[in-house]
Design a protein around this motif. Structure first.
Motif, PDB file in Angstrom:
ATOM      1  N   LEU A 189       0.825  -1.205   0.000  1.00 23.68           N
ATOM      2  CA  LEU A 189       0.000   0.000   0.000  1.00 23.68           C
ATOM      3  C   LEU A 189       0.860   1.256   0.000  1.00 23.68           C
ATOM      4  CD1 LEU A 189      -2.769  -1.136   2.517  1.00 23.68           C
ATOM      5  CD2 LEU A 189      -2.957  -0.996   0.019  1.00 23.68           C
ATOM      6  N   GLU A 190       1.953   1.231   0.747  1.00 25.89           N
ATOM      7  CA  GLU A 190       2.863   2.377   0.750  1.00 25.89           C
ATOM      8  C   GLU A 190       3.486   2.575  -0.627  1.00 25.89           C
ATOM      9  OE1 GLU A 190       5.553   1.534   3.939  1.00 25.89           O
ATOM     10  OE2 GLU A 190       4.206   2.332   5.479  1.00 25.89           O
ATOM     11  N   SER A 191       3.732   1.478  -1.337  1.00 22.45           N
ATOM     12  CA  SER A 191       4.297   1.571  -2.679  1.00 22.45           C
ATOM     13  C   SER A 191       3.328   2.231  -3.657  1.00 22.45           C
ATOM     14  CB  SER A 191       4.668   0.181  -3.212  1.00 22.45           C
ATOM     15  OG  SER A 191       5.798  -0.334  -2.553  1.00 22.45           O
ATOM     16  N   THR A 192       2.042   1.995  -3.464  1.00 23.70           N
ATOM     17  CA  THR A 192       1.065   2.637  -4.351  1.00 23.70           C
ATOM     18  C   THR A 192       1.075   4.147  -4.168  1.00 23.70           C
ATOM     19  OG1 THR A 192      -0.817   2.517  -2.798  1.00 23.70           O
ATOM     20  CG2 THR A 192      -0.416   0.595  -4.194  1.00 23.70           C
ATOM     21  N   ILE A 193       1.429   4.607  -2.990  1.00 20.53           N
ATOM     22  CA  ILE A 193       1.486   6.044  -2.723  1.00 20.53           C
ATOM     23  C   ILE A 193       2.791   6.644  -3.222  1.00 20.53           C
ATOM     24  CG2 ILE A 193       1.496   7.815  -0.903  1.00 20.53           C
ATOM     25  CD1 ILE A 193      -0.184   5.879   0.813  1.00 20.53           C
ATOM     26  N   ASN A 194       3.908   5.974  -2.924  1.00 15.84           N
ATOM     27  CA  ASN A 194       5.233   6.573  -3.128  1.00 15.84           C
ATOM     28  C   ASN A 194       5.882   6.237  -4.468  1.00 15.84           C
ATOM     29  OD1 ASN A 194       5.246   7.783  -0.520  1.00 15.84           O
ATOM     30  ND2 ASN A 194       5.724   5.783   0.371  1.00 15.84           N
ATOM     31  N   LYS A 195       5.412   5.190  -5.146  1.00 12.47           N
ATOM     32  CA  LYS A 195       6.016   4.778  -6.429  1.00 12.47           C
ATOM     33  C   LYS A 195       7.539   4.684  -6.288  1.00 12.47           C
ATOM     34  CE  LYS A 195       1.874   5.683  -8.246  1.00 12.47           C
ATOM     35  NZ  LYS A 195       1.210   6.317  -7.103  1.00 12.47           N
ATOM     36  N   ASP A 196       7.995   3.973  -5.246  1.00  9.01           N
ATOM     37  CA  ASP A 196       9.394   4.000  -4.831  1.00  9.01           C
ATOM     38  C   ASP A 196      10.219   2.824  -5.335  1.00  9.01           C
ATOM     39  OD1 ASP A 196       8.041   2.134  -3.358  1.00  9.01           O
ATOM     40  OD2 ASP A 196       8.597   2.919  -1.401  1.00  9.01           O
ATOM     41  N   SER A 197       9.736   2.125  -6.344  1.00  6.50           N
ATOM     42  CA  SER A 197      10.490   1.005  -6.913  1.00  6.50           C
ATOM     43  C   SER A 197      10.105   0.871  -8.378  1.00  6.50           C
ATOM     44  CB  SER A 197      10.182  -0.304  -6.163  1.00  6.50           C
ATOM     45  OG  SER A 197       8.832  -0.668  -6.366  1.00  6.50           O
ATOM     46  N   ILE A 198      10.930   0.176  -9.139  1.00  5.86           N
ATOM     47  CA  ILE A 198      10.604  -0.034 -10.551  1.00  5.86           C
ATOM     48  C   ILE A 198       9.322  -0.845 -10.682  1.00  5.86           C
ATOM     49  CG2 ILE A 198      12.002  -2.144 -10.819  1.00  5.86           C
ATOM     50  CD1 ILE A 198      11.576   0.732 -13.386  1.00  5.86           C
ATOM     51  N   GLU A 199       9.078  -1.753  -9.725  1.00  4.90           N
ATOM     52  CA  GLU A 199       7.831  -2.533  -9.754  1.00  4.90           C
ATOM     53  C   GLU A 199       6.619  -1.623  -9.586  1.00  4.90           C
ATOM     54  OE1 GLU A 199      11.187  -5.183  -8.716  1.00  4.90           O
ATOM     55  OE2 GLU A 199      10.478  -3.294  -7.855  1.00  4.90           O
ATOM     56  N   ALA A 200       6.679  -0.698  -8.608  1.00  5.28           N
ATOM     57  CA  ALA A 200       5.565   0.216  -8.369  1.00  5.28           C
ATOM     58  C   ALA A 200       5.367   1.167  -9.541  1.00  5.28           C
ATOM     59  CB  ALA A 200       5.809   1.000  -7.083  1.00  5.28           C
ATOM     60  N   GLN A 201       6.442   1.583 -10.162  1.00  7.84           N
ATOM     61  CA  GLN A 201       6.349   2.494 -11.300  1.00  7.84           C
ATOM     62  C   GLN A 201       5.740   1.790 -12.512  1.00  7.84           C
ATOM     63  OE1 GLN A 201      10.401   3.903 -11.601  1.00  7.84           O
ATOM     64  NE2 GLN A 201      10.321   4.735  -9.511  1.00  7.84           N
ATOM     65  N   MET A 202       6.087   0.542 -12.719  1.00  6.79           N
ATOM     66  CA  MET A 202       5.492  -0.220 -13.811  1.00  6.79           C
ATOM     67  C   MET A 202       3.999  -0.447 -13.581  1.00  6.79           C
ATOM     68  SD  MET A 202       7.178  -1.044 -16.496  1.00  6.79           S
ATOM     69  CE  MET A 202       8.861  -0.937 -17.103  1.00  6.79           C
ATOM     70  N   VAL A 203       3.637  -0.759 -12.348  1.00 11.51           N
ATOM     71  CA  VAL A 203       2.215  -0.929 -12.038  1.00 11.51           C
ATOM     72  C   VAL A 203       1.480   0.381 -12.270  1.00 11.51           C
ATOM     73  CG1 VAL A 203       0.556  -1.326 -10.168  1.00 11.51           C
ATOM     74  CG2 VAL A 203       2.521  -2.865 -10.454  1.00 11.51           C
ATOM     75  N   SER A 204       2.070   1.486 -11.865  1.00  6.91           N
ATOM     76  CA  SER A 204       1.452   2.791 -12.078  1.00  6.91           C
ATOM     77  C   SER A 204       1.264   3.061 -13.568  1.00  6.91           C
ATOM     78  CB  SER A 204       2.308   3.889 -11.443  1.00  6.91           C
ATOM     79  OG  SER A 204       1.721   5.156 -11.629  1.00  6.91           O
ATOM     80  N   PHE A 205       2.255   2.689 -14.377  1.00  5.79           N
ATOM     81  CA  PHE A 205       2.126   2.889 -15.816  1.00  5.79           C
ATOM     82  C   PHE A 205       0.952   2.092 -16.379  1.00  5.79           C
ATOM     83  CE2 PHE A 205       2.962   1.646 -20.216  1.00  5.79           C
ATOM     84  CZ  PHE A 205       3.079   2.901 -20.797  1.00  5.79           C
ATOM     85  N   PHE A 206       0.823   0.834 -15.986  1.00  6.80           N
ATOM     86  CA  PHE A 206      -0.268   0.022 -16.536  1.00  6.80           C
ATOM     87  C   PHE A 206      -1.617   0.376 -15.926  1.00  6.80           C
ATOM     88  CE2 PHE A 206       3.386  -2.411 -18.018  1.00  6.80           C
ATOM     89  CZ  PHE A 206       3.032  -2.514 -19.356  1.00  6.80           C
ATOM     90  N   ASP A 207      -1.608   1.007 -14.766  1.00  9.13           N
ATOM     91  CA  ASP A 207      -2.815   1.616 -14.227  1.00  9.13           C
ATOM     92  C   ASP A 207      -3.291   2.721 -15.176  1.00  9.13           C
ATOM     93  OD1 ASP A 207      -4.824   2.652 -12.523  1.00  9.13           O
ATOM     94  OD2 ASP A 207      -3.384   3.887 -11.441  1.00  9.13           O
ATOM     95  N   LYS A 208      -2.366   3.591 -15.599  1.00  8.19           N
ATOM     96  CA  LYS A 208      -2.716   4.671 -16.535  1.00  8.19           C
ATOM     97  C   LYS A 208      -3.078   4.092 -17.903  1.00  8.19           C
ATOM     98  CE  LYS A 208      -1.585   7.644 -13.366  1.00  8.19           C
ATOM     99  NZ  LYS A 208      -1.164   6.638 -12.350  1.00  8.19           N
TER     100      LYS A 208
END
Length: 264
Positions: free
Chosen positions: A134-153
Motif C-alpha cells: 500500500l505504501e508503494s502505491t502512494i510513493n512509487k518508490d520502486s521499478i515494480e511500483a512504477q510499472m504498475v502505475s504505468f499500466f494503471d494509466k
C-alpha cells in the motif's frame, strides 16, 4: 508483438473477506467531467485488468530489468486501488490541479487508510507485507511500483479510448486533453520516462508502449457503439487494440459490449 502466454501462480489474499465486494461498489470515472460512461467499470474490474496488462508485458520488462520482482509487482497490481475502499476514488485530473496543501492532505488520508485496511485484512497479502504494498502505491518508490502505475494509466487510457471509439464525447478530454490531440492520458503516459528515469531503458527498448498523438474529435465523431464485429476488426490505434485484445482474451466480451449508460 505484445502477447505473453506465461502461466503465473495464483495470487493468494487469504483473510481479505469483503474486499472484492467493496471494490465492486467503486465506479470508475464518476465525476462531473464524465457524467455518462457507456461501458462504466468498477475498481474490481480495473484492478484485475491492470494485473493482466502487466502480465502481458512481463516478458519484456524482465528482459530489461533482470532483477524485477514479478511476484511483488503482480500482487501490487491487484491491490493497487485498495486504498480507494477507504478514501474513495479521487479523479486524476482533480489530483493534478490540487494545491500542495490539498495534495498533502490526500496523502495523509491515504496513510490513515493503510491503518484501516491493515486492521480489516491483516498484513499478509500473497506472503508479502500488505503495508509495504500500500505504501508503494502512494510513493512509487520502486521499478515494480512504477510499472504498475504505468499500466494503471494504460488501463484508464484504454477505457477512455473505448468510450471515444463508441462516440462518447464526454471522454475526449479524458483521453487527449483539452486540445483533443496530445493531452489527457496521452500526456500522462508519455511523462513516465521523465517522472521516473529508472524506466527509461524499458521505453528505449520498447517505445511502442508510449502513445502517439491522435485527433480524438475525429474518432468521437466517427464513433459507433461497439459490436462483436467491431471488436474483432482491425483498429489503427495500436495501444487501444492491445488494450482490448488483452481484455477480450482474459475477461471476455461482456464488459466491452454491454452498454450501461446512455446519452440523453
Amino acid at each position: 508483438m505484445f502477447s505473453s502466454m506465461v502461466k503465473y501462480e495464483q495470487i493468494v489474499l487469504e483473510g481479505f473477506e469483503g474486499r472484492e465486494d467493496s471494490l465492486k461498489t467503486i465506479d470508475r470515472f464518476k465525476a462531473d467531467l464524465t457524467p455518462i460512461m457507456f461501458y462504466r467499470t468498477n475498481d474490481l474490474i480495473h484492478s484485475r485488468r491492470v494485473l493482466w496488462h502487466l502480465e502481458e508485458a512481463l516478458w519484456r520488462i524482465t528482459h530489461v530489468f533482470k532483477d524485477f520482482n514479478v511476484k511483488y509487482a503482480r500482487t501490487l497490481a491487484l491491490v493497487h486501488d485498495d486504498l480507494e475502499i477507504v478514501t474513495g476514488d479521487v479523479q486524476l485530473n482533480e489530483k493534478e490541479i490540487m494545491s500542495d496543501e490539498d495534495r498533502q492532505k490526500l496523502k495523509d488520508d491515504e496513510y490513515k487508510g493503510i491503518g484501516v485496511l491493515l486492521q480489516r485484512f491483516g498484513d499478509d497479502a500473497n506472503s508479502i507485507s500488505y503495508r509495504k504494498l500500500l505504501e508503494s502505491t502512494i510513493n512509487k518508490d520502486s521499478i515494480e511500483a512504477q510499472m504498475v502505475s504505468f499500466f494503471d494509466k494504460f488501463d484508464a487510457a484504454g477505457e477512455s479510448w473505448h468510450e471515444c471509439f463508441a462516440g462518447n464525447h464526454y471522454f475526449a478530454i479524458v483521453a487527449s486533453g483539452r486540445n483533443k490531440i496530445d493531452g489527457g492520458y496521452i500526456r500522462r503516459m508519455r511523462e513516465f520516462p521523465h517522472k521516473y528515469p529508472d524506466m527509461i531503458p524499458f521505453f528505449q527498448k520498447y517505445p511502442e508502449y508510449l502513445p502517439v498523438s491522435v485527433n480524438i474529435n475525429q474518432i468521437v465523431d466517427n464513433g459507433k457503439i461497439h459490436t462483436k464485429e467491431i471488436l474483432y476488426s482491425t483498429n489503427f490505434h495500436e495501444l487501444y487494440s492491445k488494450w482490448r485484445e488483452t481484455i477480450m482474451r482474459r475477461e471476455g466480451l461482456h464488459n466491452l459490449l454491454t452498454q450501461k449508460e446512455f446519452l440523453p
